[in-house]
Design an enzyme around this catalytic site. Structure first.
Site, short mmCIF file in Angstrom:
data_model
loop_
_atom_site.label_atom_id
_atom_site.label_comp_id
_atom_site.label_asym_id
_atom_site.label_seq_id
_atom_site.Cartn_x
_atom_site.Cartn_y
_atom_site.Cartn_z
N GLY A 12 5.61 3.21 0.06
CA GLY A 12 6.29 4.06 -0.94
C GLY A 12 5.43 4.15 -2.18
CB SER A 24 -0.90 0.00 1.23
OG SER A 24 -0.11 0.25 2.38
CE LYS A 25 -2.56 6.70 -1.90
NZ LYS A 25 -3.67 7.48 -1.47
NE ARG A 26 0.87 0.19 6.12
CZ ARG A 26 1.72 -0.77 6.43
NH1 ARG A 26 2.95 -0.47 6.80
NH2 ARG A 26 1.36 -2.03 6.41
#
Ligand code: GLU
Length: 468
Positions: free
Chosen positions: A241, A237-239
């Site tokens: 990167g 997911s976005k976290r």
């Protein structure tokens, strides 16, 4: 059989790497079998679907070179058709109207949970003839007996008892058809032979197979691609990167490197790492896709990107590099030919951003010397060596690699010192410490005027540092 596959994203965000890999596998399967590849935009969720997302998906697919033979088709253009299929199911008693209130459904759910049962609709309205004038949803009459069995192209045989499935809603109370209905109608109408998608849909597949059977349609093959995890083992997911495909372009990755990375994420061919698109098409086989999730590894992507930067046609790399050079406020037209610079520098960079950064000195004076490099190079008699080599260089008739090389050699001889005593300070004087190729090529590309000016600047730097 004529193979036809599809990619069917919901336009509720950018194209992420997971979606891109599913699209790639689907595309490769079609290409490998001389089939066709369809792009379908599943935009029935009017609140969450946006034109921006559609554009982002199309942009991502184009950047990766995943060209589609048909589409993009939009589900919102096909509502009338879905309605006619639902009406047909209703008329044939294969679907029914349900007016169960939210309260009733909530209570049912709570009771089932309390009894440790799987929450599912109990078929309350199956036998009732709910009037079309009342608010209602339409449910599919799922078979009560037997089980659904299919051979997943990746996961193998999957069997689910119908007693596990409930009567799914195929039209909401606002009249909108639901995903499981529209996907079946579209995959059928578009002649899809292999439905390749993320395994987050695997629980939908038995329900969809029941719908195909109720409609008397041939059931396609299904292949469910396992998910991608971040290095910490959680779903990517976005976290973790960058997850959007276009973010990779911004970060200086080549599309072929990302594509190559994605094909290896869950698929392998011996221990081969680098695949051209033609090789992928020739070798890719869905049955060899891993059944377990894959872990995204940025280091490996970086390694591949480095390989592609080194191997790709330098003119193409230069073309892809120029926006990144532009981002540094540099106009490549005002310095050495960018293709030549790419050839000189490309072994030293992992991304195009890095390539731009380490090549800036060819086009403009750097701000400061790299502290470490300067400390190492500007010691002892560095200022004298620089002054001597500058005198020689300033006298050169033509600013070409060969005479530049000879000049450095002559200075070394005249001073009676080792080559490095002249070459090292000279290199740092001209580059500031950025990674650079052979000294004569570096000076040649930087040009006479800038090289001489930078040598003076380095001498000044050394002298002022020794005085202070
Ligand atoms: N639109 C669905 C999604 O984005 C995919 C549906 C499918 O591939 O069947 O998750």
């Amino acid at each position: 059989m004529n193979v036809k596959t599809r990619f069917a994203p919901s336009p509720t965000g950018y194209l992420h790497v997971g979606g891109a890999r599913t699209a790639l596998f689907s595309w490769l399967h079609a290409r490998r079998h001389g089939g066709r590849f369809v792009l379908r935009i599943e935009d029935t969720d009017l609140e969450r679907s946006t034109q921006e997302s559609v554009n982002a998906i199309l942009e991502g697919m184009t950047w990766l070179g995943l060209e589609y033979d048909e589409g993009p088709f939009y589900q919102t253009h096909r509502f009338e058709h879905y309605d006619s299929v639902i009406d047909d199911l209703l008329a044939r008693g294969l679907a029914y109207r349900c007016n169960c209130s939210r309260e009733r459904l909530d209570t049912l759910r709570e009771e089932q949970m309390a009894a440790k049962q799987k929450p599912r609709y109990d078929g309350h309205c199956r036998a009732l003839d709910v009037s079309p004038d009342e608010p209602h949803v339409i449910r599919f009459r799922n078979p009560l007996e037997g089980s659904v069995v299919f051979e997943d192209l990746i996961r193998g045989r999957i069997a689910v008892a119908n007693s596990e499935l409930d009567d799914l809603i195929i039209r909401r109370s606002d009249g909108a058809p639901t995903y499981n209905l529209t996907v079946v109608v579209d995959d059928h109408d578009m002649g899809i032979t292999q439905v390749i998608r993320g395994d987050d849909h695997i629980n939908n597949t038995p329900r969809q197979i029941n719908l195909y059977q109720a409609l008397g349609w041939e059931v396609p093959h299904f292949g469910h691609v396992p998910m991608i995890l971040g290095e910490d083992g959680a779903r990517l997911s976005k976290r973790h990167g960058a997850v959007s495909v276009m973010q990779y372009r911004e970060q200086g990755y080549l599309p072929e490197a990302l594509l190559n990375y994605l094909v290896r994420l869950g698929w392998s061919h011996g221990d081969q790492e680098v695949f051209s698109v033609d090789q992928m098409i020739e070798l890719f086989d869905l049955s060899e896709v891993n059944r377990s999730p894959s872990t995204f590894n940025t280091e490996k992507l970086n390694w591949l990107n480095h390989q592609y930067i080194k191997q790709a046609d330098p003119a193409r790399v230069a073309h892809l590099l120029s926006p990144h050079i532009g981002d540094l406020g540099i106009d490549p037209a005002e310095g050495p030919d960018l293709v030549t610079v790419v050839e000189a520098q490309r072994e030293r960079a992992t991304t195009l951003i890095e390539l731009a950064r380490i090549s800036a000195f060819y086009y403009r004076d750097f701000e400061d010397f790299d502290v470490k490099a300067a400390k190492k190079a500007f010691k002892g008699d560095a200022a004298e060596a620089l002054a001597a080599v500058k005198t020689h260089l300033a006298e050169l008739e033509s600013w070409e690699r060969e005479p530049i090389h000879a000049c450095v050699g002559a200075t070394v001889d005249a001073l009676g010192v080792g080559f490095g005593k002249v070459a090292m300070p000279l290199r740092i004087a001209v580059t500031g410490g950025a990674p650079s190729p052979d000294l004569d090529l570096t000076l040649y590309l930087v040009g006479r005027e800038s090289s001489l000016r930078r040598i003076d600047r380095a001498i000044e730097h050394i002298t002022s540092n020794t005085q202070s």
